[in-house]
Scaffold this motif. Structure first.
Motif, short mmCIF file in Angstrom:
data_model
loop_
_atom_site.label_atom_id
_atom_site.label_comp_id
_atom_site.label_asym_id
_atom_site.label_seq_id
_atom_site.Cartn_x
_atom_site.Cartn_y
_atom_site.Cartn_z
N THR A 186 132.01 12.61 -32.22
CA THR A 186 131.41 11.51 -33.01
C THR A 186 131.16 10.32 -32.10
O THR A 186 131.68 10.27 -30.97
CB THR A 186 132.34 11.10 -34.18
OG1 THR A 186 131.66 10.16 -35.01
CG2 THR A 186 133.66 10.51 -33.71
N ARG A 216 125.68 6.75 -34.90
CA ARG A 216 125.08 8.08 -34.79
C ARG A 216 123.95 8.21 -35.82
O ARG A 216 124.09 7.77 -36.95
CB ARG A 216 126.16 9.12 -35.07
CG ARG A 216 125.75 10.53 -34.79
CD ARG A 216 126.94 11.46 -34.96
NE ARG A 216 126.65 12.76 -34.43
CZ ARG A 216 127.55 13.76 -34.37
NH1 ARG A 216 128.77 13.57 -34.80
NH2 ARG A 216 127.21 14.93 -33.87
N ASP A 261 139.79 12.36 -43.19
CA ASP A 261 139.62 13.53 -42.34
C ASP A 261 140.82 14.45 -42.55
O ASP A 261 141.89 14.00 -42.97
CB ASP A 261 139.52 13.13 -40.86
CG ASP A 261 138.82 14.20 -40.02
OD1 ASP A 261 137.63 14.04 -39.73
OD2 ASP A 261 139.48 15.21 -39.69
N ASN A 289 127.73 16.10 -40.33
CA ASN A 289 128.21 17.02 -39.29
C ASN A 289 129.60 17.57 -39.62
O ASN A 289 130.44 17.73 -38.75
CB ASN A 289 128.21 16.31 -37.92
CG ASN A 289 126.87 15.64 -37.65
OD1 ASN A 289 125.86 16.32 -37.55
ND2 ASN A 289 126.83 14.32 -37.60
C1 SAM Z 1 131.96 16.65 -35.92
S1 SAM Z 1 133.07 15.61 -36.80
C2 SAM Z 1 131.91 14.52 -37.61
C3 SAM Z 1 132.33 13.07 -37.55
C4 SAM Z 1 131.34 12.09 -38.15
N1 SAM Z 1 131.14 12.37 -39.56
C5 SAM Z 1 130.04 12.11 -37.41
O1 SAM Z 1 129.04 12.64 -37.92
O2 SAM Z 1 129.97 11.58 -36.30
C6 SAM Z 1 133.61 16.69 -38.15
C7 SAM Z 1 134.92 16.24 -38.79
O3 SAM Z 1 135.11 16.96 -40.01
C8 SAM Z 1 136.49 17.17 -40.18
N2 SAM Z 1 136.74 18.27 -41.12
C9 SAM Z 1 136.50 19.59 -40.95
N3 SAM Z 1 136.91 20.30 -42.02
C10 SAM Z 1 137.41 19.40 -42.90
C11 SAM Z 1 138.00 19.52 -44.21
N4 SAM Z 1 138.17 20.71 -44.81
N5 SAM Z 1 138.40 18.39 -44.84
C12 SAM Z 1 138.25 17.18 -44.23
N6 SAM Z 1 137.72 16.99 -43.00
C13 SAM Z 1 137.29 18.10 -42.35
C14 SAM Z 1 136.99 17.48 -38.77
O4 SAM Z 1 138.37 17.26 -38.61
C15 SAM Z 1 136.12 16.56 -37.91
O5 SAM Z 1 136.81 15.38 -37.54
#
Ligand code: SAM
Length: 291
Positions: free
Chosen positions: A84, A88, A153, A227
Motif C-alpha cells: 500500500t 494510491r 484489517d 486491492n
Molecule cells: C494489498 S492490501 C490493500 C491496502 C489498501 N487498501 C490499498 O489499496 O492500498 C490488502 C489488505 O487486505 C487485508 N485482508 C485480506 N484479507 C482480509 C480479511 N479477510 N479481512 C480483513 N482484511 C483482509 C490484508 O491483511 C491486507 O493488509
C-alpha cells in the motif's frame, strides 16, 4: 526448484488442500493450485519457528490446539499481502473529493445530518485511511461536521504499523510535497503522520468474514475496499460485497481497486460514471437486493 528448508518435508497434495481450506475458511483468501509454492514457502517459515517438520503437524496444530485462535492471528500476518502507499489511485481519490463528497454533503445537509462515516476495509499499514483523513482536512465545508474514518484489517502486524504512523520513502511514492509538509513531521526512520490526521481515524482488527463483528461498526456513507477482494474467490467476494451492501446507507458508495469489479459478483449496486472514475453506489432508496 524450491528454496525451502531441507529439514521440512515437502508439502503433499493432501496437506496443501487441508491447509488451503483452513486459510480460506478463516479469511476468504484463496490459494489456487498456481499459488501452492507461495503457500508452502510462507508457511515453512512458521514451521521453523514452531520447530515442526511436517505440514501435517501444522495442520493439526491449527485445527485442534488450544492456541489455534492465536495461531490464526500469526497465520494472517504471514499470509496476507499488504502492499500500500499514500494517495494510491489518485484519479479515484479525485472522484471522491470533487464528485462523491459534494453529493453526499449536499444530501446530508438537506436532512440536517452533519456526520460522515467512511470505512477503509483492508487498510493495511494505514496509508489509505490517513490519506482519506488528509483529503477531508482540506475540505473546509466539513467544518463543524463529525467525521469518522474507520480503518480495519485482519493482520495485527500491519495495524501496529498503522498505529505507530511512521512511514519511509516507499509510502510516499505518489505524495505531493504539500501533504508531506502539512501533515507529517520528520522523525528517526521516516515521517510521522500528525495528530490532526490521526484524530479522525480509528483502527481495529477485523476479519471481513466475521459478520457479527462487522455489523457492530454501524452504517457507513462510503466504503473503500481497494486491492483486497482480489485475494478471494467468487463465493467469498459475494459474501463480502453482500455485507458492504448491508452496511452502507442508502445512496452510499463502494470504491474498489482499479483491477476489481462487481461483474458476476453482485447486481445490487449501480455503476456511477463520474468524470474522474466509475464507482459503485447503493440505490438511494430502499430497493430489492439481488445478489
Ligand atoms: C494489498 S492490501 C490493500 C491496502 C489498501 N487498501 C490499498 O489499496 O492500498 C490488502 C489488505 O487486505 C487485508 N485482508 C485480506 N484479507 C482480509 C480479511 N479477510 N479481512 C480483513 N482484511 C483482509 C490484508 O491483511 C491486507 O493488509
Amino acid at each position: 526448484m524450491l528454496d525451502l528448508n531441507p529439514d521440512i518435508q515437502p508439502m503433499s497434495d493432501e496437506e496443501f488442500r487441508l491447509l488451503r481450506d483452513q486459510v480460506y475458511g478463516h479469511s476468504g483468501i484463496f490459494f489456487d493450485d498456481g499459488a501452492r509454492y507461495l503457500l508452502e514457502k510462507r508457511l515453512s517459515r512458521r514451521l521453523i519457528q514452531l520447530s515442526m517438520t511436517t505440514f501435517r503437524d501444522y495442520y493439526y496444530y491449527l485445527r485442534y490446539d488450544q492456541q489455534r485462535d492465536h495461531e490464526f492471528v500469526e497465520l494472517m500476518d504471514i499470509l496476507t499481502t499488504n502492499e500500500t502507499y499514500f494517495f494510491r489511485e489518485d484519479f479515484q481519490l479525485k472522484a471522491f473529493t470533487d464528485e462523491i463528497l459534494p453529493e453526499i454533503i449536499a444530501g446530508k445537509e438537506a436532512q440536517g445530518d452533519r456526520t460522515l462515516r467512511i470505512w477503509s476495509a483492508g487498510c493495511s499499514s494505514g496509508e489509505e485511511p490517513y490519506t482519506l483523513s488528509m483529503l477531508l482536512l482540506e475540505q473546509k465545508c466539513l467544518a463543524g461536521w463529525r467525521v469518522e474514518i474507520i480503518g480495519s484489517d485482519i493482520s495485527q502486524r500491519v495495524l501496529q504499523l498503522a498505529r505507530k504512523g511512521v512511514y519511509g520513502r516507499a509510502s510516499f511514492r505518489t505524495t505531493d510535497d504539500h501533504y508531506l509538509r502539512t501533515y507529517f513531521e520528520e522523525v528517526e526512520g521516516g515521517y510521522r503522520v500528525n495528530n490532526a490526521v490521526r484524530e479522525r481515524v480509528s483502527l481495529s482488527q477485523l476479519n471481513l468474514f466475521d459478520p457479527p463483528r462487522l455489523m457492530l461498526l454501524g452504517k457507513m456513507d462510503i466504503v473503500f475496499c481497494r486491492n483486497v477482494i482480489i485475494y478471494f474467490d467468487q463465493t467469498a467476494k459475494k459474501q463480502v460485497i453482500d455485507n458492504f451492501h448491508r452496511m452502507l446507507h442508502n445512496g452510499g458508495f463502494l470504491l474498489l481497486g482499479h483491477s476489481e469489479s462487481l461483474m458476476n459478483i453482485s447486481t445490487a449496486f449501480s455503476l456511477r460514471h463520474f468524470k474522474n472514475d466509475m464507482v459503485y453506489q447503493k440505490a438511494p432508496v430502499n430497493s430489492e437486493v439481488r445478489l
